[in-house]
Design an enzyme around this catalytic site. Structure first.
Site, mmCIF file in Angstrom:
data_model
loop_
_atom_site.group_PDB
_atom_site.id
_atom_site.type_symbol
_atom_site.label_atom_id
_atom_site.label_comp_id
_atom_site.label_asym_id
_atom_site.label_seq_id
_atom_site.Cartn_x
_atom_site.Cartn_y
_atom_site.Cartn_z
ATOM 1 N N HIS A 121 0.873 -1.177 0.000
ATOM 2 C CA HIS A 121 0.000 0.000 0.000
ATOM 3 C C HIS A 121 0.909 1.225 0.000
ATOM 4 O O HIS A 121 2.029 1.172 0.523
ATOM 5 C CB HIS A 121 -0.844 -0.043 1.271
ATOM 6 C CG HIS A 121 -1.888 1.013 1.398
ATOM 7 N ND1 HIS A 121 -1.593 2.290 1.803
ATOM 8 C CD2 HIS A 121 -3.224 0.987 1.192
ATOM 9 C CE1 HIS A 121 -2.711 3.004 1.840
ATOM 10 N NE2 HIS A 121 -3.717 2.238 1.477
ATOM 11 N N GLN A 201 -4.574 -5.262 6.697
ATOM 12 C CA GLN A 201 -5.592 -6.127 6.086
ATOM 13 C C GLN A 201 -5.543 -7.539 6.675
ATOM 14 O O GLN A 201 -6.081 -8.471 6.080
ATOM 15 C CB GLN A 201 -5.389 -6.205 4.562
ATOM 16 C CG GLN A 201 -5.497 -4.883 3.843
ATOM 17 C CD GLN A 201 -6.905 -4.281 3.898
ATOM 18 O OE1 GLN A 201 -7.885 -4.955 4.227
ATOM 19 N NE2 GLN A 201 -7.020 -2.994 3.601
ATOM 20 N N CYS A 362 -4.712 2.620 -3.752
ATOM 21 C CA CYS A 362 -3.479 3.079 -3.084
ATOM 22 C C CYS A 362 -2.357 2.060 -3.260
ATOM 23 O O CYS A 362 -1.571 1.806 -2.326
ATOM 24 C CB CYS A 362 -3.694 3.345 -1.594
ATOM 25 S SG CYS A 362 -4.858 4.637 -1.256
HETATM 26 N N1 PLP Z 1 -1.678 -0.661 4.618
HETATM 27 C C1 PLP Z 1 -2.620 -1.414 4.007
HETATM 28 C C2 PLP Z 1 -2.289 -2.797 3.570
HETATM 29 C C3 PLP Z 1 -3.890 -0.871 3.801
HETATM 30 O O1 PLP Z 1 -4.817 -1.618 3.195
HETATM 31 C C4 PLP Z 1 -4.164 0.444 4.246
HETATM 32 C C5 PLP Z 1 -5.486 1.037 3.997
HETATM 33 O O2 PLP Z 1 -6.194 0.670 3.078
HETATM 34 C C6 PLP Z 1 -3.162 1.161 4.883
HETATM 35 C C7 PLP Z 1 -1.921 0.581 5.049
HETATM 36 C C8 PLP Z 1 -3.389 2.540 5.410
HETATM 37 O O3 PLP Z 1 -4.309 2.506 6.456
HETATM 38 P P1 PLP Z 1 -4.817 3.852 7.149
HETATM 39 O O4 PLP Z 1 -5.348 4.709 6.039
HETATM 40 O O5 PLP Z 1 -5.888 3.389 8.085
HETATM 41 O O6 PLP Z 1 -3.662 4.472 7.840
#
Ligand code: PLP
Length: 404
Positions: A121, A201, A362
């Site tokens: 991500h 996730q 993302c």
């Molecule tokens: N990492 C992963 C694998 C994600 O799916 C997400 C959000 O979709 C994030 C990081 C970022 O999460 P947050 O926006 O809650 O900080």
């Protein structure tokens, strides 16, 4: 698992969207909240509201006790050794930034290397990329293969004596792949390299034991596991928290302050400057109670059934491409319909009451891997049903009819 009973706990699921009962399949972006979690937020503001760890009055004591008991719930939920290893943050993104900031200031020098994977991500790419730029260090990428699985041999080859940290996602939010993180951590530790696992996730879908994984850092967000937004967790092994300097400075993280000097509190407080999202943190405690009452193993089995059914049903549609066929997959499926833009498909599904996500999720490098602009993504939670997948299928057929 009594799905209808679970569904009745989630008031938002009782809604109609554009005249149709809501089918919510965008759970990787954020999950819906059960009434128990919503009530905990209302209860906090109606009968507990006070700042924590500051005043000694009744309400403050009560808020502080609930706050710290949530830390214990998280500790036991992810099987950390000590409650002091649990740091409250605003979410996965902040947790990663906290570790990245500390590595930049203390442990990374020019020419060093950080390894991430091609399926991260953006939250687990940009912080490392930026610190590498600032320190003149190198970001190295583990590729994934045609099944959407990380190539372990390539990973082994990337590791050198300059590698200072490896940051990997447990489950890909774009593909659903469950990575063999325990094996990867073991390989890294043979060379004494610390590993950060992005569990955003994972925690809501499968049992997590940070001691068994032996990861150095583990991060996740409350809102993806049925709690309120703006709260997350950084788990770090005690040995790291002792070495790491604070990330932000202010009240609540000090032992004593003069104009000349400051001594810092011990961890976890050293990393929790200012007033935390107290109601959000308490809601995370409630969400963990909710998950524990049902049982993470049962949730995992239910979601596995959903993903198997979903894959079978989707493969009956002509012109539908599913990205990645990993051996181990969480309840996430990314796909496209031939000659139909993912955004158009999402909009038509929305008009039919089916909420899915379209776009890059993302995870732009994953899209670049397949040379595509984006996908339609469905992601399941404990309250989803096979009937909802049938509604998705009917919706996708309609999308195809409209484009004929
Ligand atoms: N990492 C992963 C694998 C994600 O799916 C997400 C959000 O979709 C994030 C990081 C970022 O999460 P947050 O926006 O809650 O900080």
């Amino acid at each position: 698992m009594d799905i209808q009973k679970i569904r009745s706990d989630f008031p938002i699921l009782q809604q109609k969207i554009h005249g149709h009962p809501l089918v919510y399949l965008d759970n990787s972006a954020t999950t819906q909240k059960p009434q128990q979690v919503i009530d905990s937020i209302i209860r906090f503001y109606t009968s507990v509201n006070a700042n924590v760890h500051r005043s000694g009055h009744f309400l403050s004591e009560r808020a502080s006790v609930s706050f710290e008991s949530t830390r214990q719930k998280i500790q036991s939920f992810i099987h950390a050794k000590q409650t002091e290893e649990i740091i409250f943050t605003s979410g996965t993104t902040e947790s990663i930034n906290l570790v990245a900031h500390s590595f930049k200031n203390q442990f990374i020098k020019s020419d060093d290397e950080i390894i991430i994977s091609e399926m991260e991500h953006h939250s687990n790419i940009v912080p490392w990329q930026q610190i590498c730029k600032q320190k003149n260090a190198r970001l190295k990428i583990i590729p994934f293969d045609e099944h959407g699985e990380l190539i372990i041999d390539a990973f082994k080859e990337l590791i050198t004596e300059k590698t200072k940290l490896i940051a990997l996602t447990f489950v890909s939010n774009a593909l659903g792949t469950i990575n063999p993180v325990k094996e990867l951590i073991h390989i890294a530790h043979e060379k004494n390299i610390p590993v950060l696992i992005d569990g955003a996730q994972a925690v809501q879908h499968l049992p997590v034991d940070v001691q068994d994984l032996d990861c150095d850092f583990f991060v996740f967000s409350g809102h993806k596991m049925y709690a309120g937004t703006g709260v997350g967790v950084l788990y770090a092994k005690q040995k790291w928290l002792e070495k790491m300097r604070p990330y932000t400075y202010g009240g609540g993280m000090v032992k004593s302050v003069s104009f000349e000097n400051t001594t810092f509190a011990n961890h976890p407080f050293k990393f929790e400057a200012g007033t935390s999202n107290i109601s959000g943190i308490l809601s995370l405690g409630k969400a963990i109670d909710y998950l524990n009452n049902i049982g993470i193993n049962k949730i995992q089995q239910h979601e596995q059934r959903l993903v198997t059914y979903g894959l079978d049903q989707l493969s009956t549609l002509d012109g539908l491409t599913i990205y990645a066929k990993p051996k181990k997959r969480c309840g996430i499926i990314s796909f496209n319909l031939e000659d139909i833009h993912h955004y158009d498909a999402m909009m038509i599904l929305d008009k039919l009451g089916v909420a899915v996500r379209s776009g890059k999720h993302c995870a732009e490098p994953v899209m670049n891997h397949y040379n595509i602009k984006g996908t339609i993504r469905v992601s399941f939670a404990m309250y989803n049903t096979t009937e909802e997948i049938d509604r998705l299928l009917v919706g996708l057929q309609k999308v195809q009819e409209m484009h004929r």
